[in-house]
Motif scaffolding. Structure first.
Motif, PDB file in Angstrom:
ATOM      1  N   ILE A  68       0.762  -1.175  -0.177  1.00 47.16           N
ATOM      2  CA  ILE A  68       0.150   0.002  -0.158  1.00 47.16           C
ATOM      3  C   ILE A  68       0.891   1.270  -0.114  1.00 47.16           C
ATOM      4  O   ILE A  68       1.785   1.484   0.744  1.00 47.16           O
ATOM      5  N   GLY A  69       0.767   2.289  -0.658  1.00 48.63           N
ATOM      6  CA  GLY A  69       1.485   3.329  -0.798  1.00 48.63           C
ATOM      7  C   GLY A  69       0.791   4.721  -1.335  1.00 48.63           C
ATOM      8  O   GLY A  69      -0.486   4.450  -1.597  1.00 48.63           O
ATOM      9  N   ASP A  88       5.639   3.670  -0.236  1.00 48.37           N
ATOM     10  CA  ASP A  88       4.804   2.767   0.549  1.00 48.37           C
ATOM     11  C   ASP A  88       4.699   3.099   2.032  1.00 48.37           C
ATOM     12  O   ASP A  88       5.048   4.119   2.462  1.00 48.37           O
ATOM     13  N   SER A  89       3.858   2.358   2.815  1.00 51.49           N
ATOM     14  CA  SER A  89       3.399   2.443   4.031  1.00 51.49           C
ATOM     15  C   SER A  89       4.788   2.438   5.091  1.00 51.49           C
ATOM     16  O   SER A  89       4.665   2.899   6.198  1.00 51.49           O
ATOM     17  N   GLU A  90       5.854   1.844   4.580  1.00 52.51           N
ATOM     18  CA  GLU A  90       7.199   1.754   5.335  1.00 52.51           C
ATOM     19  C   GLU A  90       8.155   2.690   4.969  1.00 52.51           C
ATOM     20  O   GLU A  90       9.333   2.765   5.491  1.00 52.51           O
ATOM     21  N   GLY A  91       7.667   3.632   4.114  1.00 50.95           N
ATOM     22  CA  GLY A  91       8.636   4.754   3.673  1.00 50.95           C
ATOM     23  C   GLY A  91       9.389   4.301   2.653  1.00 50.95           C
ATOM     24  O   GLY A  91      10.415   5.147   2.324  1.00 50.95           O
ATOM     25  N   GLU A 120      -6.591   3.452   7.439  1.00 46.10           N
ATOM     26  CA  GLU A 120      -7.554   2.393   7.234  1.00 46.10           C
ATOM     27  C   GLU A 120      -7.221   1.444   6.048  1.00 46.10           C
ATOM     28  O   GLU A 120      -7.528   0.355   5.900  1.00 46.10           O
ATOM     29  N   PHE A 121      -6.762   2.084   5.076  1.00 47.26           N
ATOM     30  CA  PHE A 121      -6.544   1.491   3.775  1.00 47.26           C
ATOM     31  C   PHE A 121      -5.254   0.451   4.000  1.00 47.26           C
ATOM     32  O   PHE A 121      -5.479  -0.798   3.523  1.00 47.26           O
ATOM     33  N   ILE A 122      -4.385   0.524   4.885  1.00 46.81           N
ATOM     34  CA  ILE A 122      -3.271   0.153   5.216  1.00 46.81           C
ATOM     35  C   ILE A 122      -3.577  -1.232   6.097  1.00 46.81           C
ATOM     36  O   ILE A 122      -3.087  -2.220   6.017  1.00 46.81           O
ATOM     37  N   ALA A 123      -4.707  -0.829   7.142  1.00 43.79           N
ATOM     38  CA  ALA A 123      -5.049  -1.949   7.938  1.00 43.79           C
ATOM     39  C   ALA A 123      -5.778  -2.634   7.307  1.00 43.79           C
ATOM     40  O   ALA A 123      -5.925  -4.172   7.775  1.00 43.79           O
ATOM     41  N   ALA A 124      -6.581  -2.489   6.175  1.00 40.35           N
ATOM     42  CA  ALA A 124      -7.408  -3.525   5.450  1.00 40.35           C
ATOM     43  C   ALA A 124      -6.857  -4.454   4.710  1.00 40.35           C
ATOM     44  O   ALA A 124      -7.419  -5.332   4.023  1.00 40.35           O
ATOM     45  N   GLN A 125      -5.625  -4.014   4.331  1.00 40.22           N
ATOM     46  CA  GLN A 125      -4.877  -4.869   3.112  1.00 40.22           C
ATOM     47  C   GLN A 125      -4.919  -6.283   3.412  1.00 40.22           C
ATOM     48  O   GLN A 125      -5.246  -7.155   2.578  1.00 40.22           O
TER      49      GLN A 125
END
Length: 235
Positions: A68-69, A88-91, A120-125
């Motif tokens: 996710i990014g 991405d979500s981890e940079g 929420e997008f990251i959590a739902a992946q």
């Protein structure tokens, strides 16, 4: 008078193919460009691919791994294709072609709402199917009812998008996260009993209702493999 006539003749001799082609403004927020350009002959025309806008949230694939990014910048190649610089979500930073984007969400204008939606997008992946069912309040019987409703229609009306699926089941407009969760749910093994995935530019965008015969066969096969551990086998 002679000078004016010479000017008119000169202007009329400019080839039409060299003229710029105007692009109508798009009202679709995620799309960044639909510019057409011409180079020389008509056969050399290059049409730039419509691209997701910078700032959009995306689910994308890189080396068979899903991330996710956020799209940082958009780049158009000379061939017309689009590439994205994504964080991405981890940079971590990625440079990906358009075909690697699986799903995209427009970022809200409000920074607070944008941050909330992105989290929420990251959590739902990686949400399992059972949890998705609970989140969007869809049961196997509602899934089958949605299929029956869609199957009665003809042509494109027998195809559901994530948004129209939520509206059909719950009679309200879907939120951004409901659309994403419905998109994931409609790709589950259970949903494949009733719906066939429809792709555009390599991405799953909608779901077409299968015929009754195809559903009966798929349901029988599904229930053989899952035996009595799934409600759909009792619907």
């Amino acid at each position: 008078m002679m000078i004016l006539r010479a000017l008119v003749i000169a202007l009329s001799s400019i080839p039409v193919a060299r003229a710029f082609v105007a692009c109508p403004l798009s009202t679709v927020k995620p799309l960044a460009s639909c510019l057409h350009s011409k180079k020389g002959d008509a056969g050399d025309e290059v049409v730039q691919q419509q691209a997701f806008a910078a700032g959009s949230f995306v689910e994308f694939v890189e080396k068979k791994r899903t991330h996710i990014g956020k799209i940082d910048t958009v780049e158009h190649k000379s061939s017309g294709g689009a590439r994205y610089h994504v964080i991405d979500s981890e940079g971590k930073k990625f440079n990906i072609p358009d075909k690697d984007v699986r799903y995209a969400i427009s970022s809200p204008n409000s920074p607070g709402q944008a941050t909330k939606l992105y989290d929420e997008f990251i959590a739902a992946q990686d949400t399992p199917v059972q949890s998705i069912q609970e989140a969007i309040e869809v049961t196997p019987d509602l899934l089958e009812m949605a299929w029956e409703e869609a199957a009665m229609e003809e042509g494109s009306s027998s195809t559901l998008t994530p948004a129209s699926f939520i509206e059909l089941v719950h009679a309200h407009a879907a939120t951004a996260m409901e659309k994403y969760l419905a998109w994931k749910y409609l790709q589950s093994d259970m949903s494949h009993i009733f719906f066939k995935e429809i792709k555009s530019h390599g991405r799953v965008v909608s779901f077409k209702a299968k015929t009754r015969k195809a559903v009966d066969a798929a349901k029988e096969m599904f229930c053989r493999q899952h035996q009595d551990d799934n409600e759909i086998c009792f619907v």
